[in-house]
Scaffold this active site. Structure first.
Site, mmCIF file in Angstrom:
data_model
loop_
_atom_site.group_PDB
_atom_site.id
_atom_site.type_symbol
_atom_site.label_atom_id
_atom_site.label_comp_id
_atom_site.label_asym_id
_atom_site.label_seq_id
_atom_site.Cartn_x
_atom_site.Cartn_y
_atom_site.Cartn_z
ATOM 1 N N GLU A 38 53.576 27.337 -42.407
ATOM 2 C CA GLU A 38 54.851 27.769 -41.827
ATOM 3 C C GLU A 38 55.196 29.199 -42.249
ATOM 4 O O GLU A 38 55.923 29.900 -41.557
ATOM 5 C CB GLU A 38 55.966 26.806 -42.265
ATOM 6 C CG GLU A 38 56.919 26.448 -41.146
ATOM 7 C CD GLU A 38 57.932 25.363 -41.524
ATOM 8 O OE1 GLU A 38 58.123 25.077 -42.713
ATOM 9 O OE2 GLU A 38 58.537 24.816 -40.593
ATOM 10 N N LYS A 91 62.034 22.035 -30.505
ATOM 11 C CA LYS A 91 63.391 21.499 -30.637
ATOM 12 C C LYS A 91 64.196 21.718 -29.357
ATOM 13 O O LYS A 91 64.867 20.808 -28.883
ATOM 14 C CB LYS A 91 64.109 22.176 -31.810
ATOM 15 C CG LYS A 91 63.649 21.716 -33.168
ATOM 16 C CD LYS A 91 64.640 22.212 -34.215
ATOM 17 C CE LYS A 91 64.092 22.113 -35.607
ATOM 18 N NZ LYS A 91 64.885 22.859 -36.569
ATOM 19 N N HIS A 146 31.891 12.446 -46.938
ATOM 20 C CA HIS A 146 31.161 11.553 -46.036
ATOM 21 C C HIS A 146 31.831 11.461 -44.670
ATOM 22 O O HIS A 146 31.569 10.538 -43.899
ATOM 23 C CB HIS A 146 31.025 10.173 -46.690
ATOM 24 C CG HIS A 146 30.156 10.249 -47.902
ATOM 25 N ND1 HIS A 146 28.826 9.904 -47.900
ATOM 26 C CD2 HIS A 146 30.420 10.712 -49.156
ATOM 27 C CE1 HIS A 146 28.320 10.118 -49.098
ATOM 28 N NE2 HIS A 146 29.260 10.617 -49.883
#
Ligand code: PA5
Length: 426
Positions: free
Chosen positions: A281, A416, A302
């Protein structure tokens, strides 16, 4: 302080290597509060400020929760929960709610909208006494606000008028919907300082209250953090934050666009999530930024090991380790040696893990992945404080070197505004 070992990265440096004069300039801007976003650089002095002001209130609040609740529900998203979760898993256990303990179970809610996750937590709380710590700096983030409605109404059903004694709101000191509700309802309030952004707030009440409820010594964390922040003001290439910030920006400039943070400790998993938010961010904006990813070894050797060893060569790897193990386990000797492991009998798992780590680093470096090694002595309050201060400082320096404002997140607004439009907000 965190030890930084660049010996596995140096062979990938070009020409003169990292440009520490740019890191020095970033450091100057940060400490003189003259860089972009300087109004959000209060985290540098935060540990000392909390130590001298809110610490006692946080401790008192935590001991009240420990005495009247078997469960604490922490409601928050992003910087409002990741640090607390990281701390509890690192210093207590990744299975904190399952281990035998004297402190309340802690559930982290409000970081999603899954009905089944919310319903499952309600079921897990069952008939037990609980309190709610709702955390939001802005006070209006949808996901935690919706979860809070649910858990607040549960509290009200169970405790009636006394429900308000079981709600602690950690939010802005003066403004916001949550602040206003808390004042109107008389809930206990703790502060997210105005000059500290969410992802830099773990050493405020945001992270400290859940940690204290979990039995972590938050006074010690703050004391260690004060001396770490002081030491990290060192203006030279001896500064570990300079080394890390300089190396990752230099490697990025030379084609390493993805950084994977690795650890051999499962208790580090949420710390890696906190680190991803901090760096992602802060740095990913204006079309640039290192992509922060994380892996957990040996498990991911793995699964992701193939890609790391052999996929596109745009990776750098940063490995976090703890010098001293807090637990001892030896490989048992077995008569007959049917599984052919007696050559390891009597050896400590911790020592074997260190050798595996060395083998992995060697293979990855050979496979063209620069390797940065970070270590602290232990997974305790001191180690946690060192890691937090080191990563916050490195992140701010690194972002300034790359030319972005580390302290805003304009990109988060896009989802948003779409969301609120589609949900029909007026
Ligand atoms: O770092 C940040 O500022 C964000 O990740 C916030 O922590 C996150 O969006 C939650 O915001 P708030 O605490 O306002 O609900």
């Amino acid at each position: 302080m965190v030890k930084v070992d660049l010996s596995g990265a140096k062979e990938f440096f070009k020409a003169a290597g990292p440009d520490y004069s740019m890191v020095a300039e970033a450091h100057r801007k940060l400490f003189e509060h003259t860089g972009e976003g300087s109004e959000y650089t209060g985290w540098v002095e935060l540990p000392g400020r909390v130590l001298n002001s809110e610490l006692k209130a946080i401790q008192a609040c935590a001991s009240k929760i420990r005495s009247n609740s078997q469960v604490l529900v922490v409601i928050g998203i992003g910087g409002s929960y990741l640090g607390a979760r990281a701390a509890i898993e690192l210093m207590r256990s990744p299975n904190y709610n399952l281990v035998k303990k004297e402190t309340p179970d802690i559930f982290f809610m409000g970081n999603g909208l899954s009905a089944s996750a919310i319903n499952e937590t309600i079921e897990l709380i069952g008939e037990r006494d609980f309190s709610v710590n709702v955390v939001s700096k802005s006070g209006g983030t949808l996901e935690p606000a919706l979860s809070f409605r649910v858990f607040k109404s549960l509290l009200e059903k169970k405790y009636g008028a006394l429900a308000k004694k079981r709600i602690i709101a950690t939010t802005d000191e003066r403004k916001g919907t949550l602040h206003d509700m808390a004042v109107a309802e008389g809930w206990e309030r703790l502060v997210v300082p105005e000059d500290v952004g969410g992802r830099f707030s773990v050493l405020s009440a945001v992270g400290l209250l859940p940690m204290a409820v979990a039995g972590i010594d938050i006074e010690k964390i703050l004391q260690c953090a004060v001396s770490e922040m002081h030491d990290l003001d060192l203006r030279s290439v001896e500064n570990p934050a300079w080394l890390y910030a300089g190396a990752r920006q230099h490697l990025y400039a030379n084609g390493r666009a993805v950084e994977i943070l690795a650890s051999f400790e499962p208790s580090f998993r949420s710390m890696a999530e906190w680190w991803k938010q901090l760096f992602g961010e802060s740095e990913g904006k204006n079309g640039i930024g290192i992509f922060p990813a994380s892996v957990e070894y040996s498990a991911d050797l793995h699964s992701m090991g193939q890609y790391i060893q052999d996929g596109p060569r745009r990776l750098m790897e940063t490995v976090v380790s703890f010098e001293n193990s807090d637990s001892s386990l030896k490989v048992p000797f077995e008569l007959g040696d049917k599984d052919k492991l007696n050559y390891l009998a009597g050896r400590e798992f911790g020592d074997i893990s260190k050798i595996v780590a060395k083998a992995v680093a060697g293979a990855h470096i050979k496979g063209d992945v620069p390797n940065i090694s970070l270590s602290v002595p232990r997974r305790n309050e001191e180690g946690f404080a060192s890691l937090v201060c080191f990563f916050e400082m490195s992140c701010a320096l690194s972002a300034y070197v790359s030319g972005v404002n580390p302290f805003n997140q304009p990109g988060v607004e896009a989802y948003k505004s779409n969301m609120f439009k589609l949900l029909g907000q007026e």
